[in-house]
Design a protein around this motif. Structure first.
Motif, PDB file in Angstrom:
ATOM      1  N   GLN A  38       3.006   3.204  13.030  1.00 38.95           N
ATOM      2  CA  GLN A  38       3.762   2.371  13.945  1.00 38.95           C
ATOM      3  C   GLN A  38       4.812   1.513  13.229  1.00 38.95           C
ATOM      4  O   GLN A  38       5.900   1.278  13.741  1.00 38.95           O
ATOM      5  CB  GLN A  38       2.767   1.483  14.719  1.00 38.95           C
ATOM      6  CG  GLN A  38       3.250   1.057  16.076  1.00 38.95           C
ATOM      7  CD  GLN A  38       3.767   2.238  16.893  1.00 38.95           C
ATOM      8  OE1 GLN A  38       3.244   3.344  16.818  1.00 38.95           O
ATOM      9  NE2 GLN A  38       4.828   2.004  17.652  1.00 38.95           N
ATOM     10  N   LEU A  39       4.474   1.064  12.029  1.00 42.48           N
ATOM     11  CA  LEU A  39       5.401   0.205  11.276  1.00 42.48           C
ATOM     12  C   LEU A  39       6.738   0.910  11.062  1.00 42.48           C
ATOM     13  O   LEU A  39       7.798   0.325  11.253  1.00 42.48           O
ATOM     14  CB  LEU A  39       4.792  -0.170   9.925  1.00 42.48           C
ATOM     15  CG  LEU A  39       5.731  -0.927   8.973  1.00 42.48           C
ATOM     16  CD1 LEU A  39       6.064  -2.311   9.509  1.00 42.48           C
ATOM     17  CD2 LEU A  39       5.120  -1.036   7.580  1.00 42.48           C
ATOM     18  N   PHE A  40       6.670   2.168  10.664  1.00 43.11           N
ATOM     19  CA  PHE A  40       7.908   2.889  10.372  1.00 43.11           C
ATOM     20  C   PHE A  40       8.641   3.278  11.650  1.00 43.11           C
ATOM     21  O   PHE A  40       9.857   3.283  11.699  1.00 43.11           O
ATOM     22  CB  PHE A  40       7.605   4.118   9.516  1.00 43.11           C
ATOM     23  CG  PHE A  40       6.918   3.770   8.228  1.00 43.11           C
ATOM     24  CD1 PHE A  40       7.505   2.857   7.345  1.00 43.11           C
ATOM     25  CD2 PHE A  40       5.686   4.304   7.899  1.00 43.11           C
ATOM     26  CE1 PHE A  40       6.865   2.514   6.158  1.00 43.11           C
ATOM     27  CE2 PHE A  40       5.053   3.968   6.717  1.00 43.11           C
ATOM     28  CZ  PHE A  40       5.628   3.067   5.844  1.00 43.11           C
ATOM     29  N   LYS A  41       7.868   3.619  12.667  1.00 41.54           N
ATOM     30  CA  LYS A  41       8.512   3.962  13.939  1.00 41.54           C
ATOM     31  C   LYS A  41       9.318   2.775  14.454  1.00 41.54           C
ATOM     32  O   LYS A  41      10.453   2.915  14.890  1.00 41.54           O
ATOM     33  CB  LYS A  41       7.455   4.367  14.974  1.00 41.54           C
ATOM     34  CG  LYS A  41       6.892   5.748  14.709  1.00 41.54           C
ATOM     35  CD  LYS A  41       6.102   6.261  15.898  1.00 41.54           C
ATOM     36  CE  LYS A  41       5.637   7.690  15.652  1.00 41.54           C
ATOM     37  NZ  LYS A  41       4.663   8.130  16.648  1.00 41.54           N
ATOM     38  N   PRO A  62       0.818  -1.222   0.000  1.00 36.68           N
ATOM     39  CA  PRO A  62       0.000   0.000   0.000  1.00 36.68           C
ATOM     40  C   PRO A  62       0.853   1.274   0.000  1.00 36.68           C
ATOM     41  O   PRO A  62       2.001   1.257   0.426  1.00 36.68           O
ATOM     42  CB  PRO A  62      -0.794  -0.094   1.301  1.00 36.68           C
ATOM     43  CG  PRO A  62      -0.757  -1.523   1.684  1.00 36.68           C
ATOM     44  CD  PRO A  62       0.529  -2.066   1.174  1.00 36.68           C
ATOM     45  N   THR A  63       0.237   2.344  -0.453  1.00 42.35           N
ATOM     46  CA  THR A  63       0.922   3.644  -0.471  1.00 42.35           C
ATOM     47  C   THR A  63       1.114   4.168   0.952  1.00 42.35           C
ATOM     48  O   THR A  63       2.067   4.868   1.229  1.00 42.35           O
ATOM     49  CB  THR A  63       0.101   4.639  -1.308  1.00 42.35           C
ATOM     50  OG1 THR A  63       0.007   4.139  -2.636  1.00 42.35           O
ATOM     51  CG2 THR A  63       0.761   6.007  -1.344  1.00 42.35           C
ATOM     52  N   PHE A  64       0.195   3.818   1.837  1.00 44.72           N
ATOM     53  CA  PHE A  64       0.378   4.239   3.226  1.00 44.72           C
ATOM     54  C   PHE A  64       0.264   3.043   4.151  1.00 44.72           C
ATOM     55  O   PHE A  64      -0.318   2.015   3.800  1.00 44.72           O
ATOM     56  CB  PHE A  64      -0.625   5.336   3.611  1.00 44.72           C
ATOM     57  CG  PHE A  64      -2.073   4.941   3.516  1.00 44.72           C
ATOM     58  CD1 PHE A  64      -2.742   4.441   4.629  1.00 44.72           C
ATOM     59  CD2 PHE A  64      -2.768   5.076   2.321  1.00 44.72           C
ATOM     60  CE1 PHE A  64      -4.081   4.087   4.559  1.00 44.72           C
ATOM     61  CE2 PHE A  64      -4.115   4.722   2.239  1.00 44.72           C
ATOM     62  CZ  PHE A  64      -4.773   4.223   3.355  1.00 44.72           C
ATOM     63  N   GLU A  65       0.873   3.182   5.311  1.00 46.47           N
ATOM     64  CA  GLU A  65       0.905   2.110   6.295  1.00 46.47           C
ATOM     65  C   GLU A  65       0.560   2.689   7.661  1.00 46.47           C
ATOM     66  O   GLU A  65       0.535   3.917   7.842  1.00 46.47           O
ATOM     67  CB  GLU A  65       2.329   1.517   6.391  1.00 46.47           C
ATOM     68  CG  GLU A  65       2.839   0.848   5.129  1.00 46.47           C
ATOM     69  CD  GLU A  65       2.484  -0.644   5.054  1.00 46.47           C
ATOM     70  OE1 GLU A  65       1.797  -1.147   5.975  1.00 46.47           O
ATOM     71  OE2 GLU A  65       2.897  -1.284   4.066  1.00 46.47           O
TER      72      GLU A  65
END
Length: 430
Positions: A48-51, A42-45
């Motif tokens: 929390q995933l990126f943190k 997806p274009t956005f997640e």
RNA sequence: GCGGAUAUAGCUCAGUAGGUAGAGCGUCAGAUUGUGGCUCUGAAUGUCACGGGUUCGAGCCCCGUUAUUCGCCCCA
């Protein structure tokens, strides 16, 4: 007032789309040859995933993310965290112990735009999940090298380093801090902060004074275990065997928290401050950090805009040309025919047979239409007016040399295919 | 986020001491009736980035905004 595009974004008008497609398709072809499979996420997640994946303290997460819905979601600033999330969520580890994946996608980071740095930008990249063997490191480096070579680039330097394991790095970091402490007042503000939070990043500085201080700083490599050293040396030996040139730089570090062990960058000197065209490395702890079993992995990402800048510079210097789009096979000139549907029927039939063809939609003069055909670089042109419709015959002209044959409107496709033969029959001497 | 530079036709750029815009390329049309590329002739297109100020008068001077760009920073 005219509405402008958001800062740091760009439009790809048709002439530029062709160039970009060349990069994407070339990359896709080489990925496929290396038996890597495409993955899309997806274009956005969830933010929390990126943190968790990239690290709260990194610049990307702390100040460059486009978050929305009260911070719940974030436009992806890179792909690795998403790919691993998808790998785990879809249990790809059950399909085979080694997953070789690639992606071509756009990303978003709220940075200050500059040449080769946009707020919405594109990368192609690969992730190999499941192997800790040095041979996959070599595979990844040679994959990146192969794509850039296939694209026509060769003026870049492959820089390598190894960051060791977290434990090895810890021992080194305390020594590094000891070395830097006495010079603390001479360090830049960012470096002072890093001294506490992430001293490794200081190695990366461009500040000449800081570089001087670092000259006789302890070297990370000396703190590594024999195992880590062997892993790295095996890579170097293999690269030598593959005749891939590289430079070892013990000060090369990476800006994302998940990197361990092997790190590499492909650097071009022609891009100003944004000199890295491809960067990557091992991230042996990330899968576990995101909730999976301990799984070694390695990946890289390349900046498509930066590659295009390099290719465009080469093109300007006359050292490179982008492949052209498929040319028009046939242009049909309407010579005063009132009922345009007769031509459109012909176009439709030919298009269904795979012929790329077009005609006039502006009621322009025959001359203008001929010019139009020439501009489109059409292979053939034919003129259809009342006479042709009545006789069901027309003249088919090959634009390259101006040679013509008389063709049958009922089997234009065949006549185009048989052009040479018919030409010989109709003009035995020409 | 910080510091510097720039902003004139689709593109590359001129624009002299402030007097209300030009070139080349491109686009379009024509050079005898239905045939392109070369050549020739002609035409269209700009709220001179946007907003304000100084001035009788601003593309040129001043301020702000926006965008681009260079360096820092960051990274691909």
């Amino acid at each position: 007032m005219q509405i402008q595009k958001p800062r740091g974004t760009y439009d790809l008008i048709p002439a530029e789309v062709v160039k970009r497609r060349y990069v994407e398709e070339t990359a896709r072809k080489v990925f496929s040859n290396f038996n890597f499979n495409e993955i899309r996420t997806p274009t956005f997640e969830n933010t929390q995933l990126f943190k968790r994946g990239i690290g709260e303290e990194t610049d990307i997460v702390s100040k460059e993310m486009y978050s929305f819905n009260d911070g719940e979601f974030t436009l992806k600033p890179e792909m690795t965290a998403s790919v691993i999330r998808s790998y785990l969520e879809n249990s790809l580890y059950n399909e085979s112990p080694l997953q070789k994946l690639f992606y071509i996608s756009n990303m978003f980071r709220a940075e200050r735009p500059q040449k080769g740095r946009y707020r919405e930008f594109s990368q192609f990249g690969a992730e190999a999940i499941g192997s800790g063997d040095y041979s996959i490191d070599v595979e990844m480096i040679s994959l990146g090298d192969s794509i850039l070579k296939a694209l026509g680039l060769k003026d870049y330097t492959i820089t390598l380093n190894t960051l060791g394991t977290n434990e090895e790095r810890k021992a080194y970091l305390s020594k590094l801090k000891e070395h830097l402490k006495p010079f603390e007042n001479q360090l830049s503000e960012t470096s002072k902060v890093r001294l506490e939070k992430n001293p490794l990043r200081i190695l990366d500085t461009k500040n000449p004074e800081e570089r001087k201080i670092l000259e006789d700083a302890p070297v990370l490599y000396d703190f590594l275990s024999d195992e880590s050293k062997t892993h790295f040396q095996n890579i170097l030996t293999s690269l030598d065997a593959l005749k891939i040139k590289y430079v070892v730089d013990y000060k090369l570090v990476r800006g994302l928290d998940y990197y361990t062990s092997t790190a590499f960058e492909f650097i071009s000197s022609e891009l100003g401050a944004q000199s890295t065209i491809l960067g990557g490395g091992r991230y042996d702890v990330l899968v576990e950090m995101l909730g999976g079993k301990p799984t070694p992995a390695i990946g890289f990402a390349a900046g498509i805009e930066r590659i295009l800048i390099l290719l465009e510079e080469k093109e300007k210097a006359g050292k490179f040309t982008f492949p052209e789009d498929n040319k028009l096979n046939l242009y049909i000139v309407n010579a005063g025919l009132k009922d345009n549907s007769k031509i459109q029927k012909l176009l439709l039939d030919l298009r269904a047979l795979g012929i790329k063809c077009d005609s006039d939609f502006l009621s322009r003069s025959v001359k203008s239409q001929m010019k139009e055909s020439n501009k489109y670089n059409a292979e053939f042109t034919m003129v259809i007016g009342e006479t042709e419709v009545e006789s069901q015959k027309c003249r088919l002209k090959r634009m390259a040399d101006g040679k013509e044959i008389e063709a049958d409107l009922n089997r234009i496709y065949d006549d185009i295919m048989l052009f040479e033969e018919l030409l010989r029959k109709q003009n035995p001497n020409g």
